[in-house]
Write a protein that holds these residues in place. Structure first.
Motif, short mmCIF file in Angstrom:
data_model
loop_
_atom_site.label_atom_id
_atom_site.label_comp_id
_atom_site.label_asym_id
_atom_site.label_seq_id
_atom_site.Cartn_x
_atom_site.Cartn_y
_atom_site.Cartn_z
N ALA A 1 51.50 42.30 40.96
CA ALA A 1 52.12 41.58 39.85
C ALA A 1 52.72 40.26 40.34
O ALA A 1 52.53 39.21 39.71
CB ALA A 1 53.19 42.44 39.18
N GLU A 2 53.41 40.29 41.47
CA GLU A 2 54.00 39.06 42.03
C GLU A 2 52.91 38.06 42.42
O GLU A 2 53.08 36.85 42.21
CB GLU A 2 54.86 39.39 43.25
N ALA A 3 51.81 38.54 42.96
CA ALA A 3 50.71 37.65 43.36
C ALA A 3 50.10 36.96 42.14
O ALA A 3 49.79 35.76 42.19
CB ALA A 3 49.64 38.43 44.13
N THR B 1 39.88 43.94 33.22
CA THR B 1 39.26 45.27 33.23
C THR B 1 40.03 46.27 34.10
O THR B 1 40.01 47.47 33.82
CB THR B 1 37.81 45.22 33.74
N ASP B 2 40.70 45.81 35.13
CA ASP B 2 41.42 46.73 36.02
C ASP B 2 42.83 47.05 35.53
O ASP B 2 43.61 47.69 36.22
CB ASP B 2 41.47 46.18 37.44
N GLY B 3 43.18 46.61 34.32
CA GLY B 3 44.47 46.91 33.74
C GLY B 3 45.54 45.85 33.98
O GLY B 3 46.60 45.90 33.37
N ARG B 4 45.26 44.87 34.83
CA ARG B 4 46.24 43.80 35.04
C ARG B 4 46.31 42.92 33.80
O ARG B 4 45.33 42.79 33.06
CB ARG B 4 45.88 42.96 36.26
N VAL B 5 47.47 42.31 33.60
CA VAL B 5 47.70 41.43 32.46
C VAL B 5 48.43 40.19 32.94
O VAL B 5 49.36 40.29 33.75
CB VAL B 5 48.54 42.14 31.37
N TYR C 1 54.16 35.63 32.99
CA TYR C 1 54.45 37.05 33.14
C TYR C 1 53.18 37.74 33.65
O TYR C 1 52.08 37.33 33.31
CB TYR C 1 54.83 37.69 31.81
N ALA C 2 53.37 38.81 34.40
CA ALA C 2 52.21 39.60 34.83
C ALA C 2 52.60 41.06 34.92
O ALA C 2 53.76 41.40 35.14
CB ALA C 2 51.70 39.11 36.18
N GLN C 3 51.60 41.91 34.77
CA GLN C 3 51.80 43.33 35.03
C GLN C 3 50.59 43.86 35.78
O GLN C 3 49.46 43.40 35.57
CB GLN C 3 52.10 44.12 33.76
N ALA C 4 50.87 44.79 36.69
CA ALA C 4 49.82 45.36 37.53
C ALA C 4 50.28 46.74 38.01
O ALA C 4 51.44 47.12 37.80
CB ALA C 4 49.55 44.44 38.72
#
Length: 146
Positions: free
Chosen positions: A130-132, A102-106, A121-124
């Motif tokens: 993102a690293e966390a 919901t907060d836009g993180r993937v 993979y992550a995006q924030a």
């Protein structure tokens, strides 16, 4: 469209006259924003400045059999695996498991297509977040698959 950590880009559908091409295409990430800026009559800098902050991170767990990775992903319950990370608003199993929060993180989990590895993979909105996410899910995948 799909993200590749090496700078590649996947296009698996017809897009404004471009035939589907399931290979990396390094030109699309360059051409697309230039075309968008021109279509909107803006400079590229103005177009980018108007976008929300988005940072990506990637890592991998090595020594993972692809069949085992596929089985792991098929059996994985996203609600349980991501329970302490946030509320899930989207799940896409096109290429592994991509979970949108919901907060836009993937977070995107997938078996490598060319190595005995499991990719995370992550995006924030900021690089530390993102690293966390990548570190958390790299450790969780490793704990279940190694």
């Amino acid at each position: 469209m799909g993200f590749e950590a090496n700078g590649g880009f996947l296009l698996g559908f017809e897009a404004q006259g471009l035939a589907p091409l399931m290979t990396r295409d390094g030109l699309l990430p360059i051409v697309a924003p230039l075309a968008a800026a021109r279509a909107e009559g803006r400079t590229l800098a103005d177009l980018v400045a108007a976008l929300p902050a988005c940072h990506t991170a990637a890592d991998r767990v090595q020594g993972i059999d692809r069949d085992r990775a596929a089985d792991f992903l098929a059996r994985l319950d996203p609600d349980a695996f991501f329970a302490d990370t946030g509320e899930i608003v989207g799940i896409d199993r096109t290429d592994g498991l991509r979970v949108s929060l919901t907060d836009g993180r993937v977070v995107h989990l997938r078996a490598s297509g060319n190595a005995p590895e499991f990719r995370i993979y992550a995006q924030a909105a900021d690089p530390d977040a993102a690293e966390a996410l990548v570190a958390t899910y790299r450790d969780r995948v490793a704990a279940r698959m190694l």
